[in-house]
Enzyme design. Structure first.
Site, short mmCIF file in Angstrom:
data_model
loop_
_atom_site.label_atom_id
_atom_site.label_comp_id
_atom_site.label_asym_id
_atom_site.label_seq_id
_atom_site.Cartn_x
_atom_site.Cartn_y
_atom_site.Cartn_z
N LEU A 57 3.00 -5.12 8.45
CA LEU A 57 2.77 -4.25 7.31
C LEU A 57 4.07 -3.98 6.56
O LEU A 57 4.09 -3.92 5.32
CB LEU A 57 2.13 -2.94 7.77
CG LEU A 57 1.64 -1.99 6.67
CD1 LEU A 57 0.68 -2.70 5.71
CD2 LEU A 57 0.96 -0.77 7.27
N CYS A 103 -4.05 1.36 11.02
CA CYS A 103 -3.55 2.56 10.36
C CYS A 103 -4.67 3.46 9.86
O CYS A 103 -4.43 4.63 9.56
CB CYS A 103 -2.63 2.19 9.20
SG CYS A 103 -3.43 1.26 7.87
N GLN A 114 -5.99 -8.45 11.81
CA GLN A 114 -5.94 -7.34 12.78
C GLN A 114 -7.08 -7.44 13.78
O GLN A 114 -6.89 -7.19 14.98
CB GLN A 114 -5.98 -6.02 12.03
CG GLN A 114 -4.72 -5.73 11.24
CD GLN A 114 -4.87 -4.54 10.30
OE1 GLN A 114 -5.98 -4.22 9.85
NE2 GLN A 114 -3.77 -3.88 10.00
N SER A 170 -12.79 -1.16 4.51
CA SER A 170 -11.37 -0.80 4.48
C SER A 170 -11.09 0.32 3.50
O SER A 170 -11.87 0.58 2.58
CB SER A 170 -10.52 -2.02 4.11
OG SER A 170 -10.62 -3.03 5.08
#
Length: 448
Positions: free
Chosen positions: A193, A50, A120, A109
């Site tokens: 998520l 994302c 991920q 992040s």
């Protein structure tokens, strides 16, 4: 062969560009095939989340590989490489390994320390491996990166530095619309998520919770874990009118929350209802841009969340994690340098065996009457002398190779003994995103 990272993330690119660059799982095989179809990129892993799209590659040449990767990203985004380069970062050799280790550890992040990135990256590697894109080099880098990420989360308290992107989004949302405790919640998307969002909402005292997904059975399973209700997307408009907070986390390539649906929900909620908070954690965005302008709606997407979290100070756990990463990068670099010496050692001993064999053949032709026992003893003595002479240089070459610049000793041996068959490793180069545009060089030195 060296490692290159080319990517863009929440800090270097606007959400709209990240949306265009993102690679859904259905298109992954084609993009990976395109990346390794050229001359310069030998191996590839693609990470698309994302808040980042990154290509990890093992390459034969730097500029040629940069050109090939840049063309793939440029075609995907529809942005010319000269313009796209303003949003890209490039890391090479040790700097590339450092970046991968930092990413897996959660240090790069949006919410520093979030643990989801570890899974991920693992999924990205496994997916690439399923398509035959990574080889020996990236296998070793990725396996070491996953080990480093686990070590960081085990040996430090970095997990408590940020919790997750959902936790951070809820906190920022509460600052804008007031306490979320007891508010009615809707989660759109029941993937990893979405499931995390539902669990976090319940832990934070938000509820009741409704989960909607393209597949209703999946939504019901996620909802059951938080005591909520699940359904499919045909219920979206009705569920929106009953919600105070919406978290979207789908993998859709087009908007899920349309202007018509949200405006209808606002009208149904009435004039005295609290603001509707939409936490859009998807890339591409699940919410149409026009929704941002609706009165009574507060939209918080990845771009807004990035701005809200930009100035948060680093914790002691983060500093500890960075120390671990640096130590592991040095250890990996030392190991890599030592493995690069091995072909030189093999070539040197092969050359010695070749010389010994030639000299023994000359000796036998000059002394044809030499009996077999004497012949074997002479051969054994000559080989023992050569082996003894080579032992100390080869051992020292391996020892010295683990230090920075240690490859120079192997290079010297190759020059002294004319070991032309051994390919020399490329010099380490690092190009940072705020430096000169590397694609200006790459365009003119595609074969460099």
């Amino acid at each position: 062969m060296s490692v290159v990272v080319v990517g863009l993330n929440h800090r270097t690119a606007p959400v709209r560009l990240l949306e265009r660059a993102s690679v859904p799982s259905t298109e992954l095989s084609g993009v990976l095939a395109e990346l390794i179809s050229g001359t310069h990129v030998a191996e590839a892993v693609l990470l698309s989340t994302c808040n980042r799209v990154e290509v990890y590659a093992a390459v034969n040449t730097f500029h040629g590989a940069l050109h090939e990767i840049g063309q793939v990203l440029s075609a995907r985004t529809g942005v010319h490489i000269a313009e796209l380069a303003d949003h890209l970062y490039v890391h090479y050799s040790d700097a590339a390994v450092r970046h991968v280790f930092s990413v897996v550890s959660g240090l790069d992040s949006l919410v520093v320390g979030e643990p989801q990135i570890l899974g991920q990256v693992r999924d990205a590697y496994n997916a690439a491996d399923g398509h035959g894109a990574p080889g020996r080099v990236l296998h070793e880098v990725m396996q070491q990166a996953l080990r480093v990420g686990k070590r960081v989360h085990t040996d430090t308290d970095i997990d408590h530095a940020g919790q997750s992107v959902v936790t951070a989004a809820l906190r920022v949302s509460a600052e804008r619309v007031g306490s979320l405790a007891g508010r009615r919640a809707l989660v759109v998307g029941a993937g990893s998520l979405g499931a995390l969002a539902a669990a976090t909402l319940r832990r934070e005292g938000v509820g009741p919770i409704t989960v909607l997904n393209r597949t209703a059975d999946t939504a019901r399973r996620v909802a059951a874990n938080v005591g909520g209700r699940g359904g499919d997307l045909t219920e979206l408009r009705a569920a929106l009118s009953e919600a105070d907070i919406v978290v979207t986390a789908t993998g859709a390539t087009e908007a899920v929350l349309t202007y018509q649906d949200v405006s209808a929900a606002i009208a149904a909620r009435g004039p005295n209802a609290p603001d509707l908070a939409i936490l859009d954690l998807a890339v591409p965005r699940d919410t149409e841009r026009a929704v941002d302008a609706l009165p009574g709606v507060v939209v918080l997407d990845i771009e807004a969340l990035t701005a809200a979290l930009a100035d948060e100070p680093a914790s002691a756990a983060v500093e500890g994690a960075r120390t671990i990463v640096e130590t592991e990068v040095e250890a990996f670099a030392a190991w890599q340098r030592s493995t690069e010496v091995a072909p030189t050692v093999v070539a040197l001993r092969a050359r010695a065996d070749q010389v010994v064999a030639g000299e023994l053949e000359k000796l036998h032709s000059r002394l044809p009457d030499l009996d077999d026992a004497s012949r074997r003893e002479v051969e054994k003595t000559v080989r023992r002398v050569v082996s003894t002479l080579l032992h100390t240089p080869t051992v020292r070459m391996k020892e010295l190779a683990t230090a920075p610049g240690g490859d120079r000793y192997a290079a010297a041996v190759r020059e002294l003994f004319l070991l032309d068959g051994h390919a020399r490793p490329a010099a380490a180069v690092t190009v940072e995103p705020d430096g000169a545009n590397p694609w200006v060089i790459a365009e003119s030195e595609v074969h460099g």
